[in-house]
Design a protein around this motif. Sequence first.
Motif, short mmCIF file in Angstrom:
data_model
loop_
_atom_site.label_atom_id
_atom_site.label_comp_id
_atom_site.label_asym_id
_atom_site.label_seq_id
_atom_site.Cartn_x
_atom_site.Cartn_y
_atom_site.Cartn_z
N PHE A 102 0.82 -1.21 0.00
CA PHE A 102 0.00 0.00 0.00
C PHE A 102 0.85 1.26 0.00
N SER A 103 1.84 1.31 0.88
CA SER A 103 2.67 2.52 1.00
C SER A 103 3.55 2.73 -0.21
N LEU A 104 3.80 1.67 -0.97
CA LEU A 104 4.63 1.80 -2.17
C LEU A 104 3.94 2.63 -3.24
N ALA A 105 2.61 2.54 -3.35
CA ALA A 105 1.94 3.21 -4.46
C ALA A 105 0.54 3.71 -4.12
N PHE A 106 -0.36 2.82 -3.71
CA PHE A 106 -1.75 3.25 -3.55
C PHE A 106 -1.94 4.21 -2.39
N GLY A 107 -0.96 4.33 -1.51
CA GLY A 107 -1.03 5.34 -0.46
C GLY A 107 -0.75 6.73 -0.99
N PRO A 108 0.48 6.97 -1.50
CA PRO A 108 0.83 8.33 -1.92
C PRO A 108 0.44 8.72 -3.34
N ILE A 109 0.40 7.78 -4.28
CA ILE A 109 0.26 8.14 -5.69
C ILE A 109 -1.10 8.76 -6.04
N PRO A 110 -2.24 8.31 -5.48
CA PRO A 110 -3.49 9.02 -5.82
C PRO A 110 -3.44 10.51 -5.53
N TRP A 111 -2.82 10.90 -4.40
CA TRP A 111 -2.70 12.32 -4.07
C TRP A 111 -1.74 13.03 -5.02
N LEU A 112 -0.62 12.38 -5.30
CA LEU A 112 0.36 12.98 -6.21
C LEU A 112 -0.22 13.15 -7.61
N MET A 113 -0.87 12.10 -8.12
CA MET A 113 -1.40 12.16 -9.48
C MET A 113 -2.58 13.13 -9.60
N MET A 114 -3.27 13.39 -8.50
CA MET A 114 -4.35 14.37 -8.54
C MET A 114 -3.80 15.74 -8.92
N GLY A 115 -2.60 16.05 -8.45
CA GLY A 115 -1.97 17.31 -8.82
C GLY A 115 -1.40 17.30 -10.21
N GLU A 116 -1.27 16.10 -10.80
CA GLU A 116 -0.67 15.99 -12.12
C GLU A 116 -1.70 15.93 -13.24
N ILE A 117 -2.78 15.18 -13.06
CA ILE A 117 -3.68 14.93 -14.19
C ILE A 117 -4.91 15.82 -14.22
N LEU A 118 -5.26 16.48 -13.09
CA LEU A 118 -6.40 17.40 -13.15
C LEU A 118 -6.00 18.65 -13.92
N PRO A 119 -6.73 19.03 -14.96
CA PRO A 119 -6.39 20.21 -15.74
C PRO A 119 -6.35 21.47 -14.88
N ALA A 120 -5.47 22.39 -15.22
CA ALA A 120 -5.25 23.59 -14.40
C ALA A 120 -6.53 24.39 -14.20
N LYS A 121 -7.35 24.45 -15.25
CA LYS A 121 -8.53 25.31 -15.20
C LYS A 121 -9.54 24.88 -14.15
N ILE A 122 -9.61 23.55 -13.85
CA ILE A 122 -10.62 23.06 -12.91
C ILE A 122 -9.97 22.38 -11.70
N ARG A 123 -8.65 22.56 -11.55
CA ARG A 123 -7.93 21.80 -10.53
C ARG A 123 -8.46 22.05 -9.12
N GLY A 124 -8.75 23.32 -8.80
CA GLY A 124 -9.20 23.63 -7.45
C GLY A 124 -10.48 22.94 -7.07
N GLY A 125 -11.56 23.21 -7.83
CA GLY A 125 -12.86 22.62 -7.50
C GLY A 125 -12.88 21.12 -7.62
N ALA A 126 -12.24 20.58 -8.67
CA ALA A 126 -12.25 19.14 -8.88
C ALA A 126 -11.47 18.42 -7.78
N ALA A 127 -10.35 19.01 -7.36
CA ALA A 127 -9.56 18.39 -6.29
C ALA A 127 -10.31 18.40 -4.97
N SER A 128 -11.09 19.45 -4.71
CA SER A 128 -11.90 19.48 -3.49
C SER A 128 -12.93 18.36 -3.50
N ILE A 129 -13.54 18.12 -4.66
CA ILE A 129 -14.51 17.03 -4.79
C ILE A 129 -13.84 15.69 -4.54
N CYS A 130 -12.66 15.49 -5.14
CA CYS A 130 -11.93 14.22 -4.97
C CYS A 130 -11.52 14.00 -3.53
#
Length: 489
Positions: free
Chosen positions: A377-405
């Motif tokens: 879990f700590s190798l990937a599924f722990g940190p990577i969802p949070w890290l990838m959220m900052g990578e794949i959410l488009p800049a224009k909607i990153r704030g609101g979409a990240a709050s939903i996630c």
Amino acid sequence: MKILMRADTHYSIVVSGSDYEKPKYTFSQILAAVAVSMGSMIVGFSSAYTSPALVTMENSTRISVSEEEASWVGGLMPLAALAGGVLGGPLVDYIGRRKTILMTAIPFFIGWMLIATARIVHLVLAGRAICGLCVGIGSLAFPVYLGETIQPEVRGTLGLFPTAIGNIGILICYLAGKYLDWSELAYLGSALPIPFLLLMFMIPETPRWYISRGRTEEARKALQWLRGANTKIDNEMRDIALCDAEVKNESSFKDILNMKYMKAILICLGLMLFQQLSGINAVIFYTVKIFKMSGSSVDENLSTIIVGLVNFISTFFATALIDRTGRKILLYISSVTMTVTLIVLGTFFYIRDNLHIDVSKLGWLPLTSLMVYLLGFSLAFGPIPWLMMGEILPAKIRGGAASICTAFNWLCTFIVTKTFHNILVAIGPAGTFWLFGSICFVGLFFVVVCVPETRGKSLEQIENKMTGRKARSRRMSSIANIKPLPSGC
């Protein structure tokens, strides 16, 4: 390439270029990452608290706690964190990232003191709710601050500091829980906000927030402190200003519903779903109970300490590998590891409870299974969802979409934590761990089919691929685009 070493504690490796010198890191950025991540230590301690505390609380002569109330002691924190996540979005925009983080320290202290001095379970629940609210606010504010201050060259490494230091908080709770009862453990929790508060006073507000408020000179001073005294920051200041102007001119909350952004949002939601339905918080919240239930030959409190130690060490494997092997490969390994270990653990309980076979010689198996499970879990599924959220959410909607996630993540956490006891009663330990293992197996196929690889790609390249848009001629700097959570570009 040359190395700058200064007496003012700014140490940086810089690469000379035609535009300006870009440091890979400075001591200031490391200090900022550590200061913010101290809040994650409190989050980790809060998450792990119920594991050792509920055992002594249920046997306490000072306070009376039923099994249903005990489940709420565990489940109320993530439920309150959901509300904190919703509240954190406007706060980081209105009062600033640093002030939002600072304002969680005192409520954290109050919450822990309510628990420590409680004579009735309602005060414990009130303390857990206050701490949970701060956990939710912090889960938004911490990544925002780091996303706006850390150089993109070390985005993966320093971006995992909150996970690593959060795991230290879990380990501290498990270690202390072997010797302290629920009240004494809460007093220890009340001490953690003190160094957190002191370190936060040493670091500045993010340059991006200053620019969003038209305070350019303060933004320049903050960025110079972060990048080092000898670093030229004119280009980066201009990129941040351009990005801020783009957001103000184009961004609106209704854009989240645009179909071209839906793929990125659904991938983030899927990663959060499989992260929590893997059963991780049930394991963290109820580690002692799981070992008592298994009849393990290893002392249950010692087992939790070993589990906490493995959880902490495994984060460093992720830190070392995440910018080398890629996100998807680590997610594959993580999914398979969790699936196998949970199936093995469920089979252990099935053989013991249903086939009535003596498993005393296999008393080591529950501990080993959970150790490997946490490693995966700590190798990937722990940190990577949070890290990838900052990578794949488009800049224009990153704030609101990240709050939903983020809110969705805490909702899943609450559901798993609150229902864990009920699931155990309904389908037994074997069925419970088989259920979590099956979900991890489905998560593997989700990663294979849906999750993109982001290693070595700029945020703009990722966004172009996710939205099907051709690359813009104007290239924004990475630091201007990264923002894991709730606001801005």
